[in-house]
Design a protein around this motif. Sequence first.
Motif, short mmCIF file in Angstrom:
data_model
loop_
_atom_site.label_atom_id
_atom_site.label_comp_id
_atom_site.label_asym_id
_atom_site.label_seq_id
_atom_site.Cartn_x
_atom_site.Cartn_y
_atom_site.Cartn_z
N CYS A 134 -4.65 5.50 1.46
CA CYS A 134 -3.87 4.69 0.54
C CYS A 134 -3.94 5.34 -0.83
N HIS A 172 0.84 -1.20 0.00
CA HIS A 172 0.00 0.00 0.00
C HIS A 172 0.87 1.25 0.00
N ASN A 198 -3.12 3.71 -3.57
CA ASN A 198 -3.74 2.79 -4.53
C ASN A 198 -5.16 3.33 -4.62
N MET A 256 -10.39 3.47 1.99
CA MET A 256 -9.14 3.35 2.74
C MET A 256 -8.55 4.76 2.90
N HIS A 313 -8.18 1.44 -3.74
CA HIS A 313 -8.33 1.30 -2.28
C HIS A 313 -8.90 2.58 -1.67
CU LIG Z 1 -3.95 0.26 -0.32
#
Ligand SMILES: [Cu+2]
Length: 552
Positions: free
Chosen positions: A535, A471, A537, A545, A540
């Motif tokens: 995060c 992550h 990403n 997240m 995500h």
């Molecule tokens: Cu992540």
Amino acid sequence: MKSNFNLNRRRFLSQAGFGLLAFAGLPAALQAMQTGDSMHTLPAGKASANFLPDVEIELYAQASKLSILPGPATWVMRYSAKLIKGPSNTLTDIPGSYLGPIMRFQTGQKIRISLINLLDEATIVHWHGLHVPAEMDGSPHYAIAKGERFVYEFEMLNRASMNIYHPHPHHQTARQFYMGMAGAIIVNDAEESRLELPSGEYEIPLVIQDKQFDNDNQLRYTPHMHERMTGYFGDQILVNGRPKQKLNLASRAYRFRLMNGSTARIYKLAWDDNTPITVIGTDGGLLETPVQKPYVMLAPAERLDLWVDFSGRKKGSQLILGSRAFSGAVPAMAERMSNMMGGRGRHGMGMGGMHHGMNNDVNAEDTRMGGEYPILTVTINREVTDSPTLPSHLSQFKRYSLNDVANPKQPLPLAISEGPMSMLLNGRGFADDDVQDFERIAVNSIQLLEIFRSQSGGHGGMGMGMMSMAHPIHLHGQYFQILSRTAENPGAGYDTVKEGFVDNGFKDTVLVMPGERIKIIKPFQDFKGLFMYHCHNLEHEDMGMMREFSVE
Ligand SMILES: [Cu+2]
């Protein structure tokens, strides 16, 4: 099973149902654009009479069409900008690219940027890496609807660095970013100028992204549930918005300013002839001294400032910057499935990649994440004899220690929990008015934070190991420094990445591999208010997240 994804999916289905006839004639990419959430919208910022800008820019977010691949043109969502006031080198368009113009600022400038939303959906711009007031930070809370304007006013407090502007509306960040909305912000200051680093045509910003195109050359952003878990990967690698990017350069030193503009893909960058990579800066600007690496990891939203010296290379010689094989960055299960499907083939990573069919051509590139593929080809097209030399000392800055922090014995937790249906930070998803006590931080304090995997884990009963993945964790506001990176039981693959981290500069995004525990020290100075941590990403992030610190 509580997840924003499910909520989104229901919205998507209902909207798709109602709008089906109206959408029928639109290309797929545009149809996807119509499914955005409607944001709750706060009053947009207004230009203030007592703020006297040195630089004033109008920034437009809009859909447009341009040629990326041979054949039909591609619909994208993009930024374009107009300089109202300020130095003429403030904005530089990248020819033929959907990326927004490069914005160049000086430390100390007062900047006004008016975002004008010409999209058919809500958006907001975040100045990734910049130290700006909370209400100027482009939080999802401030997303504006079509036709609205948001006026940003801030002073450039950052040191010399390369930063990013990109959208940040909740649940839609990944798709808007993927569709083309991103640009580089280069900050210059006096300390950097004194070094006389390669500039002008010898300073080259390189934004690396991966995309999927359909048969009509339209961008395909259709993450399935498992692609939201691993991240969404494309099978085409673009640099500055162009595929198969080639540069013709002179036999001398260059400054390459790399940015990972992918939603989820992590790169392991190396030269094909094993020339070491010389790093002079990270997210938050120059290092103290140059660092040499056999390869460097570049996770989403991370930046690297490289000194690349082609001195002595013969005219016609070629070098390829590529991504080398590595593993451990996606859940072991997804990696195993992907390997079972065969190592080579033009398809995205893992389970998602299976849908795109196989290609048994041995010359095909393995563009799965963690595969080996070229990114950029450099051809030396002219030999020159004069070249600058690499300074041995680059910059001077205070290195934080435990003596500087308010909480040396009690680091603030950034606990990652990984489950098949949800990726969370500190046990919760993003929500309004949901600051937990430990997420309240005294303004003008310097804090120790620790990023680790939550021991409780176990969402949906899935074992921790199977879901553990990399992550890139990003904190808004000021840059931080990495105090320590330790790997406890890191698992297979760690040896393939561990030499590639550059941890001794200023950072705003740090790649956390499975089994790693990372301590960082971050100042929370000057501005009160809500600052996100999440995060990067982006799949995500959009799943929730993402959390906020309340600086009080
Ligand atoms: Cu992540």
